[in-house]
Write a protein that holds these residues in place. Structure first.
Motif, mmCIF file in Angstrom:
data_model
loop_
_atom_site.group_PDB
_atom_site.id
_atom_site.type_symbol
_atom_site.label_atom_id
_atom_site.label_comp_id
_atom_site.label_asym_id
_atom_site.label_seq_id
_atom_site.Cartn_x
_atom_site.Cartn_y
_atom_site.Cartn_z
ATOM 1 N N LEU A 166 0.549 -0.945 0.077
ATOM 2 C CA LEU A 166 0.142 -0.385 0.150
ATOM 3 C C LEU A 166 0.740 1.500 -0.188
ATOM 4 N N GLU A 167 2.049 1.195 0.267
ATOM 5 C CA GLU A 167 2.444 2.137 0.622
ATOM 6 C C GLU A 167 3.100 3.148 -0.544
ATOM 7 N N SER A 168 3.850 1.534 -1.442
ATOM 8 C CA SER A 168 4.075 1.790 -2.862
ATOM 9 C C SER A 168 3.884 2.826 -3.466
ATOM 10 N N VAL A 169 2.554 2.746 -3.641
ATOM 11 C CA VAL A 169 1.597 3.490 -4.730
ATOM 12 C C VAL A 169 0.818 4.274 -3.450
ATOM 13 N N GLY A 170 1.061 4.668 -2.874
ATOM 14 C CA GLY A 170 0.441 5.844 -2.283
ATOM 15 C C GLY A 170 -0.766 5.777 -1.394
ATOM 16 N N HIS A 205 -10.499 8.081 1.297
ATOM 17 C CA HIS A 205 -11.341 7.389 0.081
ATOM 18 C C HIS A 205 -11.614 5.688 0.121
ATOM 19 N N PRO A 206 -12.496 5.095 -0.095
ATOM 20 C CA PRO A 206 -12.675 3.495 0.065
ATOM 21 C C PRO A 206 -12.190 2.787 -0.514
ATOM 22 N N ALA A 207 -11.492 2.016 0.477
ATOM 23 C CA ALA A 207 -11.040 0.859 -0.140
ATOM 24 C C ALA A 207 -10.930 0.352 -1.157
ATOM 25 N N GLY A 208 -10.237 0.329 -2.208
ATOM 26 C CA GLY A 208 -10.443 -0.163 -3.414
ATOM 27 C C GLY A 208 -10.796 0.850 -4.200
ATOM 28 N N SER A 209 -10.807 1.956 -4.139
ATOM 29 C CA SER A 209 -11.578 3.106 -5.509
ATOM 30 C C SER A 209 -10.320 3.452 -5.867
ATOM 31 N N ARG A 210 -8.803 3.324 -6.023
ATOM 32 C CA ARG A 210 -7.567 2.972 -6.449
ATOM 33 C C ARG A 210 -8.065 4.837 -7.257
#
Length: 324
Positions: free
Chosen positions: A230-234, A250-255
């Motif tokens: 998770l850290e590597s994609v902010g 933001h909602p988990a999985g909203s990306r």
């Protein structure tokens, strides 16, 4: 950056009177279909996991003792049937079809049938590389995703005191499986049901149970075991102050690009193992965000324990452990 997993799948049929399962169906159910079990974990970890080696062996007919039969014995029997050197794989998955057999009825009722359909001892035999799992073909997507989660290195999460199905609804209670917001806990969460139904047309007929899926994996669990995913994609915002801090979560999985889906609060007393840490995430299904689809089973109205909203997890010691 990420983790490559080499997986060997063995199709083992314990009842030759039942239909067999094809290698194509196994590949679809686990790997290639949009709602596949491995796709679930790619969604949960921002594609941290990849599966460059995914080989399927079988199907093979195997002779097993009536249930209960230890899962390690089933794994050993399936490996022997495959007759292949599997030392180059990180994990072995045994698809046991149908995964049930007639066994002695424990009922004391003199009118009860002497034999009843009973499931074999299924699940993972450990965590991470070197572990294996027995997955009965009749089981749900939730069960498959939970056990594959163990193979990828995730342990159980704990939560509310509950009487999940693993305790037979006999009154025995435990905090294991007490978190309805995490796949590594929620499949047997008390009387709640944080799951939803996938379209049957999108599931191979040999795996009809896979229509029952969800919930998503807690972002807290993913970060605790594999923070870089998770850290590597902010996706993470760390907070280390007692002062008020405002974060748009933001909602988990909203990306959404470099937008946080997890707040990690580090209190002054947090130790090297993370005890005392607090995780905050927002869980709700939104049609526009495919990664949130695993939370379709969360209620949006009423007072259901598995309703959508802000979820708080803490890191602390838990007594006991098991590996179901």
């Amino acid at each position: 950056m990420g983790t490559n997993c080499r997986i060997a799948v063995i199709i083992a049929r314990n009842d030759p009177s039942t239909p067999g399962i094809s290698q194509e169906a196994v590949r679809a159910a686990l790997l290639t279909m949009p709602n596949g079990v491995l796709r679930y974990w790619q969604d949960a970890t921002e594609n941290w996991f990849s599966f460059p080696t995914f080989d399927v062996f079988g199907p093979f007919d195997v002779n097993l003792q009536p249930p209960p039969s230890a899962r390690q014995s089933i794994i050993d029997t399936a490996r022997a049937a495959a007759g292949a050197d599997l030392s180059g794989y990180d994990n072995v998955v045994v698809i046991l079809a149908p995964g049930r057999a007639l066994a002695e009825n424990p009922s004391s009722d003199p009118l009860a049938p002497p034999l009843v359909p009973t499931g074999y001892d299924a699940g993972a035999n450990g965590m991470g590389p070197g572990s294996a799992a027995v997955l009965p073909s009749v089981e749900t997507h939730t069960f498959f995703a939970h056990e594959i989660g163990h193979l990828l290195g995730f342990d159980h999460s704990w939560g509310l005191l509950n009487h999940g199905v693993d305790y037979g609804h006999t009154g025995a209670q435990s905090n294991v499986y007490g978190d309805p917001y995490d796949i590594m806990s929620a499949s047997s969460f008390g009387d709640s049901s944080p799951v939803f139904q996938l379209p049957a047309a999108a599931i191979p007929a040999e795996f009809s149970g896979l229509t029952s899926a969800g919930p998503g994996a807690a972002r807290a669990l993913v970060h605790f075991y594999m923070p870089l995913a998770l850290e590597s994609v902010g996706r993470v915002r760390h907070v280390q102050t007692a002062e008020e801090v405002f974060v748009l979560l933001h909602p988990a999985g909203s990306r959404l690009t470099s937008q946080p889906e997890l707040i990690v609060w580090h209190p002054a007393g947090e130790d090297a193992a993370g005890r005392g840490r607090v995780y905050v995430e927002y869980r709700q299904f939104f049609q526009f965000a495919a990664g949130t689809r695993w939370d379709q089973g969360l209620a949006t109205t009423g007072d259901d324990r598995t309703r959508a909203g802000i979820v708080v997890h803490t890191v602390r010691n838990a007594s006991g452990s098991d590996q179901a």
